[in-house]
Structures are given as C-alpha cells and as structure tokens.
Design an enzyme around this catalytic site. Structure first.
Site, PDB file in Angstrom:
ATOM      1  N   LYS A 121      48.385  45.216  34.430  1.00  0.00           N
ATOM      2  CA  LYS A 121      49.776  44.955  34.799  1.00  0.00           C
ATOM      3  C   LYS A 121      50.712  45.314  33.643  1.00  0.00           C
ATOM      4  CE  LYS A 121      51.965  41.018  34.534  1.00  0.00           C
ATOM      5  NZ  LYS A 121      52.445  39.628  34.709  1.00  0.00           N
ATOM      6  N   ASP A 139      52.036  42.444  40.126  1.00  0.00           N
ATOM      7  CA  ASP A 139      52.219  41.057  39.694  1.00  0.00           C
ATOM      8  C   ASP A 139      52.139  40.147  40.921  1.00  0.00           C
ATOM      9  OD1 ASP A 139      54.576  41.509  41.037  1.00  0.00           O
ATOM     10  OD2 ASP A 139      55.884  41.094  39.341  1.00  0.00           O
TER      11      ASP A 139
END
Length: 214
Positions: A121, A139
């Site tokens: 991420k 996310d």
C-alpha cells in the site's frame, strides 16, 4: 455489464464529484510522503498531519531520520499509535535509503519493499504520487468500496490490486484510489453505505442487490 464497463462508469461518476482530489497526507519531499504513509497505519490522516507538522520541522532530511534518537522520535510520533514499532521502522528505513540508495527514495516496487515498514500500500502510493507510475493503492476504503461496487469479490489486498489492474487504466489507478478514499469518507462509509446520497446508484452492484432483496 462487465467489470471493466462498470469501472469506467464508476470512474466517470466519481470524477463529477471529486475532480481534483489528492492524497490527504501533507508532505513536501518523497521521504516525507513515505514516512507519513508509514505513520498512517492504524491512524487517521488528520492525526498524522498534526504529528508530521512538528516532526518534519525537527527532522528535515533522510540523514536526520537515520540518525534520530529512538526515544526522542518515539515522543514525536507517540499520538500516531504503535509509535515504538513505527519509530524503529522509520530509522531503519532511512538508514537503508541513505546507505543503499544514496539518500534517494527508490522508485520501484521491488526496492521500496526492502525498506522497513513499507508494504505494498505504501509502496504503491509512493510510486503513483511521487513517481507518476501505474499504481493501485489498496487501503480500507478501496477494499470496502470495490467490493460494494462489484469490482472485486476478494478481501485480500494483493488480490484486489490484481483485480483492479485488469479493469482500471494504468494512468488512472492512483487517482481512482484517492477518489475512493474521498467517497468512502463522505458517502460510502464503513458504518453505513448512504446510497440515497450517492451518485453511483445506477452502476453500484450493492444497490442492485439491495433492490433484489426487496
């Protein structure tokens, strides 16, 4: 409607509401973005921005972070949560950037993943926003919304990233994910999907499923 067609319509609708969305973390250099994103784990972006305002005044360079006193750094980032582990990772991360990458944040997924505290991420956010490379930032908002919208049926971030890469244009991936964050905070929240206030009703799979249940 194929997933690719659904994605195109969703992107069109999101653009109507969030035409100029950006990363909500405050930063001015690549290493500041990297550190801010590491701090955002299990913490709100609003809190991180409060923390980094003082943090980036105290530690201005990669070398400053690499040479930071662990206990002092802990105090600066305490309110971001999990501060002991985050402080350790930040110091180790910046030592590697200094010693292996000549003080410059690397620009490939493979290299970024060698940095302490950096997962996919964080790496994708850096690749997309700093280096302008194709990236999908998975996310909590991305996971929740893409499942509700019918763009994926997976809950594993790596699988979701792979699913979205098949249907989102490479140049739009990071921007699309920023729009999902904005929509996830304003309308399609974790607590409730406010479908009556959403402009995606015509293309959202969740709405269609809800109608069938009735």
């Amino acid at each position: 409607m194929t997933k690719k067609e659904r994605a195109a319509l969703i992107m069109e609708k999101l653009e109507e509401v969030y035409p100029d969305v950006e990363c909500s973390l405050n930063y001015s250099t690549p290493h500041e973005m990297l550190i801010a994103t590491q701090l955002s784990a299990q913490c709100t972006d609003a809190r991180v921005n409060i923390v980094t305002q003082r943090l980036f005044e105290r530690y201005k360079t990669v070398d400053d972070f690499a040479e930071a006193d662990y206990d002092e750094l802990c105090e600066y980032i305490r309110s971001a949560g999990f501060y002991r582990n985050k402080a350790k990772n930040i110091i180790e991360c910046c030592k590697r950037i200094r010693d292996v990458y000549n003080g410059e944040v690397p620009g490939t997924m493979e290299d970024l993943l060698t940095l302490a505290g950096t997962g996919r991420k964080t790496a994708n956010l850096v690749l997309g926003d700093i280096f302008g490379k194709p990236a999908i930032v998975v996310d909590t908002h991305c996971i929740r919304l893409t499942n509700r919208m019918g763009l994926t049926t997976n809950d594993d971030p790596v699988k979701i990233e792979a699913d979205l890469k098949k249907i989102i244009p490479p140049e739009s991936g990071c921007y699309f994910c920023h729009q999902l964050v904005a929509h996830g905070r304003a309308v399609c929240t974790a607590r409730k999907a406010n479908c009556t206030e959403c402009n995606l009703n015509e293309v959202c799979k969740k709405v269609g499923l809800d109608k069938k249940k009735r």
